[in-house]
Design a protein around this motif. Structure first.
Motif, mmCIF file in Angstrom:
data_model
loop_
_atom_site.group_PDB
_atom_site.id
_atom_site.type_symbol
_atom_site.label_atom_id
_atom_site.label_comp_id
_atom_site.label_asym_id
_atom_site.label_seq_id
_atom_site.Cartn_x
_atom_site.Cartn_y
_atom_site.Cartn_z
ATOM 1 N N PRO A 177 1.104 -1.243 0.135
ATOM 2 C CA PRO A 177 -0.142 -0.122 -0.036
ATOM 3 C C PRO A 177 0.686 1.490 0.251
ATOM 4 O O PRO A 177 0.303 2.507 -0.642
ATOM 5 C CB PRO A 177 -0.988 -0.492 1.236
ATOM 6 N N VAL A 178 1.959 0.515 0.145
ATOM 7 C CA VAL A 178 2.678 2.600 0.111
ATOM 8 C C VAL A 178 3.133 2.692 -0.922
ATOM 9 O O VAL A 178 2.663 4.008 -1.210
ATOM 10 C CB VAL A 178 4.664 2.303 1.335
ATOM 11 N N PHE A 179 3.684 1.656 -1.892
ATOM 12 C CA PHE A 179 4.208 1.788 -3.092
ATOM 13 C C PHE A 179 2.350 2.565 -4.043
ATOM 14 O O PHE A 179 2.521 2.947 -4.747
ATOM 15 C CB PHE A 179 4.634 0.555 -3.806
ATOM 16 N N GLU A 180 1.443 1.889 -3.706
ATOM 17 C CA GLU A 180 0.096 1.998 -4.418
ATOM 18 C C GLU A 180 0.437 4.039 -4.278
ATOM 19 O O GLU A 180 -0.366 4.724 -5.057
ATOM 20 C CB GLU A 180 -0.901 1.108 -3.718
ATOM 21 N N GLU B 2 6.745 6.405 -6.724
ATOM 22 C CA GLU B 2 8.247 6.953 -6.610
ATOM 23 C C GLU B 2 9.302 6.779 -5.882
ATOM 24 O O GLU B 2 9.731 7.089 -5.575
ATOM 25 C CB GLU B 2 8.012 8.546 -7.379
ATOM 26 N N VAL B 3 8.600 5.489 -4.965
ATOM 27 C CA VAL B 3 9.211 5.430 -3.116
ATOM 28 C C VAL B 3 10.143 4.709 -3.605
ATOM 29 O O VAL B 3 10.646 4.093 -4.628
ATOM 30 C CB VAL B 3 8.086 4.592 -2.134
ATOM 31 N N HIS B 4 11.637 5.315 -2.757
ATOM 32 C CA HIS B 4 12.967 4.527 -3.165
ATOM 33 C C HIS B 4 13.058 3.576 -1.142
ATOM 34 O O HIS B 4 11.917 4.044 -0.532
ATOM 35 C CB HIS B 4 13.436 5.127 -3.072
ATOM 36 N N VAL B 5 13.767 2.522 -1.617
ATOM 37 C CA VAL B 5 13.789 1.460 -0.454
ATOM 38 C C VAL B 5 14.990 1.715 0.226
ATOM 39 O O VAL B 5 15.828 1.635 -1.050
ATOM 40 C CB VAL B 5 13.336 0.265 -0.978
ATOM 41 N N ILE B 6 15.192 1.694 1.465
ATOM 42 C CA ILE B 6 16.245 1.915 2.265
ATOM 43 C C ILE B 6 16.181 0.323 3.162
ATOM 44 O O ILE B 6 15.214 0.577 4.023
ATOM 45 C CB ILE B 6 16.981 2.975 2.808
ATOM 46 N N HIS B 7 17.232 0.069 3.230
ATOM 47 C CA HIS B 7 17.211 -1.632 3.418
ATOM 48 C C HIS B 7 18.521 -1.751 4.166
ATOM 49 O O HIS B 7 20.030 -1.987 3.550
ATOM 50 C CB HIS B 7 16.730 -2.734 2.426
ATOM 51 N N PHE B 8 18.611 -2.080 5.686
ATOM 52 C CA PHE B 8 19.513 -2.371 6.260
ATOM 53 C C PHE B 8 19.367 -4.383 6.120
ATOM 54 O O PHE B 8 18.300 -3.898 6.833
ATOM 55 C CB PHE B 8 19.813 -1.719 7.948
#
Ligand SMILES: [Mn+2]
Length: 283
Positions: free
Chosen positions: A118-121, A125-131
């Motif tokens: 739902p965030v992407f919906e 244009e969302v970017h993801v930061i993944h640790f």
């Protein structure tokens, strides 16, 4: 006056209507490949959070100064990942619709997909930061495409190339590291280059997902898939504070397994990181 016995994360007790951030637990670990137990994390974290202060001397901020609502834990369907992800998605969608920031406590890492859809919906244009210690880029794991070992690949299915920034990675199949080239930006072992990524993503919507096993097992042994050679608590803290400068539209912290935390120290570490994240994303 007497109060109801309702346990929240410490200092996160404002009313839903007023909240800017909504915390919730996703106690799901059905696809864990090695040692399950993350389903118990959100409860343990709430309970142990009372060993913390609401005040952070790192940031000179206090949780009680902010509007954070703790919605408790979802009651998730075990054994059916797609159904569980749907339940997570529904709640996240409601929080986003109400113009609040969802912050989920896992659970195994697959839960991220439920919140991210739902965030992407809402923000295509969302970017993801993944640790993480792990790439999580497998196309499938033991024949299953919905797995904690393939969750970032499932995010990529949505975002496409150039949107996902991975840090701290030190484990994965060789083919995952090869595949990552051209598809995600993968920083091995540490947070080098994070400052540049933060500058590049300034003002853009960002989803932030933290697998706590990014930390070294000497700091954080209480997890299903411990991986030697990780970052320290302070490395993670300073990285989290950098990411906090961004326009975070959704986030999660996952993979604490209290079952493997007899001393309680890993849970205490998780609580402190969650406090610093909650404070760090306040503008
Ligand atoms: Mn991991």
């Amino acid at each position: 006056m007497l109060n109801k016995n309702v346990e929240t994360f410490i200092g996160c007790d404002c009313e839903y209507g007023e909240a800017e951030i909504v915390l919730f637990g996703a106690p799901f670990d059905s696809t864990t490949s090695f040692r399950p137990g993350t389903r118990f994390a959100s409860k343990a974290i709430r309970s142990e959070s009372f060993g913390l202060e609401t005040y952070s001397p790192y940031q000179n901020k206090d949780l009680t100064d902010y509007r954070i609502f703790d919605a408790g834990d979802l009651e998730l369907c075990f054994g059916n990942p797609e159904k569980a992800l749907g339940q997570i998605g529904e709640l996240t969608k409601k929080i986003l619709k109400d113009e609040k920031i969802p912050m989920m406590i896992g659970g195994e890492h697959l839960v991220t997909l439920g919140a991210f859809r739902p965030v992407f919906e809402k923000y295509p244009e969302v970017h993801v930061i993944h640790f993480d210690a792990h790439t999580d880029l497998r196309e499938e794991y033991l024949g299953e495409i919905l797995s904690h070992a393939s969750v970032i690949r499932r995010l990529w299915d949505l975002t496409g190339d150039g949107k996902i920034f991975q840090f701290g990675i030190r484990s994965g199949d060789r083919s995952e590291f090869v595949w990552s080239k051209g598809h995600t930006a993968l920083q091995k072992f540490n947070f080098d280059g994070l400052e540049e990524v933060v500058e590049k993503l300034e003002g853009k919507p960002v989803y932030f997902t933290v697998d706590l096993d990014v930390m070294d097992p000497s700091v954080f042994p209480g997890t299903g898939t411990p991986e030697a050679g990780g970052v320290s608590f302070l490395d993670l803290l300073y990285a989290v504070l950098k990411v906090g400068r961004l326009n975070i539209v959704g986030l999660d912290v996952n993979e604490l397994s209290p079952v493997y935390d007899p001393s309680g120290a890993s849970t205490a570490v998780a609580c402190k990181i969650i406090r610093e994240i909650l404070l760090g994303i306040q503008k």
